[in-house]
Write a protein that holds these residues in place. Sequence first.
Motif, mmCIF file in Angstrom:
data_model
loop_
_atom_site.group_PDB
_atom_site.id
_atom_site.type_symbol
_atom_site.label_atom_id
_atom_site.label_comp_id
_atom_site.label_asym_id
_atom_site.label_seq_id
_atom_site.Cartn_x
_atom_site.Cartn_y
_atom_site.Cartn_z
ATOM 1 N N ALA A 69 0.848 -1.196 0.000
ATOM 2 C CA ALA A 69 0.000 0.000 0.000
ATOM 3 C C ALA A 69 0.885 1.249 0.000
ATOM 4 O O ALA A 69 1.933 1.271 0.644
ATOM 5 C CB ALA A 69 -0.905 -0.001 1.223
ATOM 6 N N ASP B 231 -4.283 2.303 -1.301
ATOM 7 C CA ASP B 231 -3.919 2.637 0.066
ATOM 8 C C ASP B 231 -4.296 1.460 0.957
ATOM 9 O O ASP B 231 -4.915 0.496 0.495
ATOM 10 C CB ASP B 231 -4.604 3.942 0.523
ATOM 11 C CG ASP B 231 -6.114 3.888 0.342
ATOM 12 O OD1 ASP B 231 -6.685 2.779 0.429
ATOM 13 O OD2 ASP B 231 -6.715 4.942 0.121
ATOM 14 N N ARG B 232 -3.918 1.521 2.221
ATOM 15 C CA ARG B 232 -4.131 0.369 3.103
ATOM 16 C C ARG B 232 -5.615 -0.003 3.230
ATOM 17 O O ARG B 232 -5.943 -1.167 3.336
ATOM 18 C CB ARG B 232 -3.471 0.566 4.464
ATOM 19 C CG ARG B 232 -4.100 1.642 5.305
ATOM 20 C CD ARG B 232 -3.440 1.768 6.656
ATOM 21 N NE ARG B 232 -2.085 2.298 6.513
ATOM 22 C CZ ARG B 232 -1.138 2.183 7.431
ATOM 23 N NH1 ARG B 232 -1.375 1.564 8.535
ATOM 24 N NH2 ARG B 232 0.038 2.705 7.232
ATOM 25 N N ASP B 233 -6.500 1.002 3.206
ATOM 26 C CA ASP B 233 -7.935 0.704 3.319
ATOM 27 C C ASP B 233 -8.437 -0.082 2.113
ATOM 28 O O ASP B 233 -9.187 -1.047 2.255
ATOM 29 C CB ASP B 233 -8.754 1.997 3.474
ATOM 30 C CG ASP B 233 -8.475 2.692 4.799
ATOM 31 O OD1 ASP B 233 -8.053 1.992 5.752
ATOM 32 O OD2 ASP B 233 -8.668 3.912 4.885
ATOM 33 N N SER C 211 -6.916 -3.597 2.225
ATOM 34 C CA SER C 211 -7.567 -4.373 3.287
ATOM 35 C C SER C 211 -8.974 -4.790 2.870
ATOM 36 O O SER C 211 -9.397 -5.919 3.110
ATOM 37 C CB SER C 211 -7.652 -3.556 4.576
ATOM 38 O OG SER C 211 -6.361 -3.227 5.023
ATOM 39 N N LYS D 146 7.943 -0.083 4.216
ATOM 40 C CA LYS D 146 7.983 0.008 2.755
ATOM 41 C C LYS D 146 9.402 -0.223 2.244
ATOM 42 O O LYS D 146 9.625 -1.016 1.334
ATOM 43 C CB LYS D 146 7.480 1.389 2.310
ATOM 44 C CG LYS D 146 7.188 1.480 0.826
ATOM 45 C CD LYS D 146 6.839 2.889 0.382
ATOM 46 C CE LYS D 146 5.587 3.442 0.994
ATOM 47 N NZ LYS D 146 5.215 4.766 0.448
ATOM 48 N N ASP E 253 0.438 4.046 1.386
ATOM 49 C CA ASP E 253 0.520 4.757 2.659
ATOM 50 C C ASP E 253 1.149 3.918 3.780
ATOM 51 O O ASP E 253 0.952 4.173 4.960
ATOM 52 C CB ASP E 253 -0.857 5.284 3.076
ATOM 53 C CG ASP E 253 -1.900 4.190 3.220
ATOM 54 O OD1 ASP E 253 -1.604 3.033 2.866
ATOM 55 O OD2 ASP E 253 -3.014 4.499 3.676
ATOM 56 N N THR E 254 1.942 2.925 3.382
ATOM 57 C CA THR E 254 2.690 2.123 4.348
ATOM 58 C C THR E 254 3.792 2.981 4.962
ATOM 59 O O THR E 254 4.339 3.852 4.296
ATOM 60 C CB THR E 254 3.335 0.906 3.623
ATOM 61 O OG1 THR E 254 2.308 0.171 2.996
ATOM 62 C CG2 THR E 254 4.091 0.019 4.580
ATOM 63 N N GLY F 199 -6.455 -3.234 8.245
ATOM 64 C CA GLY F 199 -5.095 -2.800 8.547
ATOM 65 C C GLY F 199 -3.983 -3.503 7.811
ATOM 66 O O GLY F 199 -2.878 -3.621 8.314
ATOM 67 N N ARG F 200 -4.239 -3.980 6.609
ATOM 68 C CA ARG F 200 -3.198 -4.662 5.822
ATOM 69 C C ARG F 200 -2.437 -3.640 4.985
ATOM 70 O O ARG F 200 -3.048 -2.868 4.245
ATOM 71 C CB ARG F 200 -3.810 -5.709 4.897
ATOM 72 C CG ARG F 200 -4.515 -6.804 5.620
ATOM 73 C CD ARG F 200 -3.541 -7.670 6.386
ATOM 74 N NE ARG F 200 -3.997 -7.835 7.753
ATOM 75 C CZ ARG F 200 -3.251 -8.321 8.721
ATOM 76 N NH1 ARG F 200 -2.005 -8.669 8.509
ATOM 77 N NH2 ARG F 200 -3.733 -8.453 9.934
ATOM 78 N N VAL F 201 -1.122 -3.648 5.085
ATOM 79 C CA VAL F 201 -0.326 -2.697 4.301
ATOM 80 C C VAL F 201 0.462 -3.391 3.194
ATOM 81 O O VAL F 201 0.953 -2.734 2.284
ATOM 82 C CB VAL F 201 0.643 -1.875 5.192
ATOM 83 C CG1 VAL F 201 -0.148 -0.995 6.142
ATOM 84 C CG2 VAL F 201 1.598 -2.771 5.952
#
Length: 103
Positions: free
Chosen positions: A39, A66-68, A71, A47, A41-42, A78-80
């Motif tokens: 993601a 992004d993470r959202d 996920s 990253k 935004d990690t 909350g998965r990055v």
Amino acid sequence: MQKALNLLGLAFRAGKCTLGEESITRDIQKKRAKLVWIAEDTGYQTKKKLIDKCSFYNIPYYLAADRDTLSQAIGKEGRVAIAVLDQGFAKKLQSLLDESIRG
């Protein structure tokens, strides 16, 4: 991008993905990971670590969504980062992600 996210969800439900920084790192080192999706935004450290590992072991990686969004695609919060372990899923995801990046 939506097609790629849908495919990622399918790969996850098929049990062909790894979640969590440590597990992903281990799968990269053992060359089980065929593609890593990170993601955008990690956090910087996470990253950098994943990108460096992928580069060193010649594993393709993508910074997308992004993470959202990531996920949501797999139904876990909350998965990055997600590693895809199946070559077939990885190849198709790569072509879909390349398409969406080129626009």
